[in-house]
Structure formats: structure tokens, C-alpha cells
Design an enzyme around this catalytic site. Structure first.
Site, PDB file in Angstrom:
ATOM      1  N   TYR A   1       7.347  -9.571   7.012  1.00 22.64           N
ATOM      2  CA  TYR A   1       7.210  -7.942   7.155  1.00 22.64           C
ATOM      3  C   TYR A   1       7.703  -7.649   8.526  1.00 22.64           C
ATOM      4  O   TYR A   1       7.459  -8.349   9.317  1.00 22.64           O
ATOM      5  CB  TYR A   1       5.615  -7.538   7.075  1.00 22.64           C
ATOM      6  CG  TYR A   1       4.959  -7.667   5.624  1.00 22.64           C
ATOM      7  CD1 TYR A   1       5.007  -6.223   5.144  1.00 22.64           C
ATOM      8  CD2 TYR A   1       4.787  -8.767   5.074  1.00 22.64           C
ATOM      9  CE1 TYR A   1       4.564  -6.324   3.609  1.00 22.64           C
ATOM     10  CE2 TYR A   1       4.161  -8.655   3.681  1.00 22.64           C
ATOM     11  CZ  TYR A   1       4.125  -7.385   3.026  1.00 22.64           C
ATOM     12  OH  TYR A   1       3.490  -7.235   1.704  1.00 22.64           O
TER      13      TYR A   1
ATOM     14  N   ASP B   1       0.857  -1.007  -0.024  1.00 26.45           N
ATOM     15  CA  ASP B   1      -0.008   0.097   0.112  1.00 26.45           C
ATOM     16  C   ASP B   1       0.868   1.177  -0.020  1.00 26.45           C
ATOM     17  O   ASP B   1       2.073   1.139   0.131  1.00 26.45           O
ATOM     18  CB  ASP B   1      -0.868  -0.061   1.413  1.00 26.45           C
ATOM     19  CG  ASP B   1      -2.143  -1.056   1.346  1.00 26.45           C
ATOM     20  OD1 ASP B   1      -2.415  -1.388   0.065  1.00 26.45           O
ATOM     21  OD2 ASP B   1      -2.557  -1.585   2.254  1.00 26.45           O
TER      22      ASP B   1
END
EC number: 5.4.99.12
Length: 252
Positions: free
Chosen positions: A105, A51
Site C-alpha cells: 500500500y 474501505d
């Protein structure tokens, strides 16, 4: 024509997201337009569509080319600011970068009042196979995912939550982080209800750390000094620190 996979990083604040068509300056658009302008008229396939404001140290894209992988990497590194290709691997013709073994992540937390002990109370409950419909935006896809690692680490006083899985859903990590930060020190079952969790943590703190593939060995790009990856990693960390400081003092 040979199929290659490239590992690359980028600083999320400089782009309108990853996916092509997501604004006028996405990561994917920038790479494709730069390649085309230089005679590399190739489509690319990407492993992760991060994003807006999310950075990456090692995302992966693949393309078929008759040029050397060093030439492709050198072109991107010399002509695009804030994107850095640091390694590559020759891969089979049917290689799809989205079909990885797992992705990792890291979500960085800049709060001096927290420690891993308080964060671990609920963090470990996300490990395993669960229906994560509560932790994603409305979506008709299958919301069952398997988290193989969810842990808190302290890197010289800088806390981060690390998550690993073969795939994640849209906003899944940031919504899980919001749940963890909202329930510090309080043991709570994250799957006790299917009601969608109302809060999503800030995108600026999230970093795609690495993507792993069984049987594929990546080589470092030769024409870039080895110290550049360390410099680039530091620049991402400085970006994360700066964004959090501005947010804390109401500047951004």
C-alpha cells in the site's frame, strides 16, 4: 472451467467500499452484478477488502469460467466506469487470492513542510513482527502481523509512505500513518503501550498499489491499449490530489 486471477484498479470515491453488501454500490457488487447481467453467473473471491474512499491500482479477484479471460476483462472494462482490469493469470483450482506473498500500500502525503528524513524517524520501527492491537479497531482476531517494508519515498516532490506485508488489519495502515504524522521529528516507541491510538488518517490518501504471488505470472490484457494503465494511474493520482486540495480548503 478454468480458474483465473485478475488484477484490477478502481477509484474509491465512486463506491461505498469494496465488500459486497457494504452500501448499494460497492466494488464487489458492481463487478458481480455486471457479470450476472451479461450471463457470467460466477462468484468471485477477492484479495483485499478496501474501505470506502480507498483506491486500488492492483487489487486481485479470482473466478472459475469457461470464457476467455480477455472476454471477462473486456466486459468489465467496457461496462463499468472507474474500474479497470489490466492483467490476468491462470491459477490452480485451490487458489485463494487472499493467500498472497505480500501486499503493498502507498499513503500519499501532500505537505510541503515534510521530508522523508523527518518521517523515517519512527517509520522504520514498524518493520518486523509486532502485536498491532494498538493500531486497529476493536477486534478479537490475532493482532500480530509482520511488516516487511515501511519506507518513505519522494516521487518528484510527492511524498508517500509505502507498507508491505502478507496481510494487514482493519485500519492498521491509516492508524500507523496518523501516529507517524503526530510524532514528526520526535523519536517515539509505537509499541510502548497497548492503549489504542485515537486517530486514523484520511482514507482518500491510501492506495492499494499491488499484490504479489510467488510462482504466478500475470499477463497484460491484450485488447486494451498499453497507454490506458498509465492514464488510469494518472487519474487515481489526480483524484488523490483533488481530494486533498478540497480537504485543505474546507470544501470536503
Amino acid at each position: 472451467m478454468t480458474n483465473y486471477a485478475f488484477k484490477f484498479g478502481y477509484e474509491g470515491s465512486y463506491f461505498t467500499g469494496f465488500q459486497r453488501g457494504n452500501g448499494d454500490h460497492s466494488v464487489e457488487d458492481t463487478i458481480i452484478d455486471t457479470l450476472k447481467a451479461s450471463g457470467f453467473d460466477y462468484a468471485i473471491k477477492a484479495a483485499a477488502r478496501t474501505d470506502r474512499y480507498v483506491s486500488a491500482l492492483s487489487n486481485v479477484f479470482s473466478l472459475e469460467t469457461g470464457r476467455s479471460p480477455e472476454a471477462v476483462a473486456g466486459l468489465i472494462n467496457s461496462r463499468i466506469d472507474h474500474i479497470y482490469v489490466h492483467s490476468y493469470a491462470e491459477v490452480p483450482d485451490d487458489f485463494n487470492p487472499r493467500h498472497c506473498t505480500f501486499k503493498t500500500y502507498r499513503y500519499y502525503i501532500l505537505r510541503q513542510d515534510l521530508d522523508c528524513i523527518s518521517l523515517d524517524i519512527n517509520l522504520g520501527k514498524f518493520i518486523g513482527t509486532h502485536d498491532f492491537r494498538r493500531f486497529v479497531r476493536a477486534d478479537s482476531r490475532n493482532t500480530v502481523r509482520t511488516i516487511i517494508n515501511a519506507s518513505c519515498k519522494n516521487d518528484n516532490g510527492l511524498l508517500y509512505l509505502e507498507f508491505s506485508a502478507r496481510s494487514f488489519l482493519w485500519n492498521q495502515i491509516r492508524t500507523m500513518v496518523a501516529f507517524i504524522l503526530d510524532n514528526i521529528g520526535v523519536e517515539t516507541d509505537p509499541f510502548s503501550t497497548s492503549e489504542r491510538y485515537p486517530r486514523v488518517a484520511r482514507a482518500q490518501n491510501l492506495l492499494l498499489w499491488d499484490i504479489y504471488y510467488d510462482g504466478i505470472e500475470f499477463r497484460k490484457v491484450k485488447k486494451i491499449p498499453k497507454k490506458m494503465q498509465g492514464v488510469y494511474e494518472n487519474s487515481i493520482m489526480n483524484y488523490i490530489l483533488a481530494e486533498n486540495l478540497m480537504h485543505r480548503f474546507g470544501i470536503a
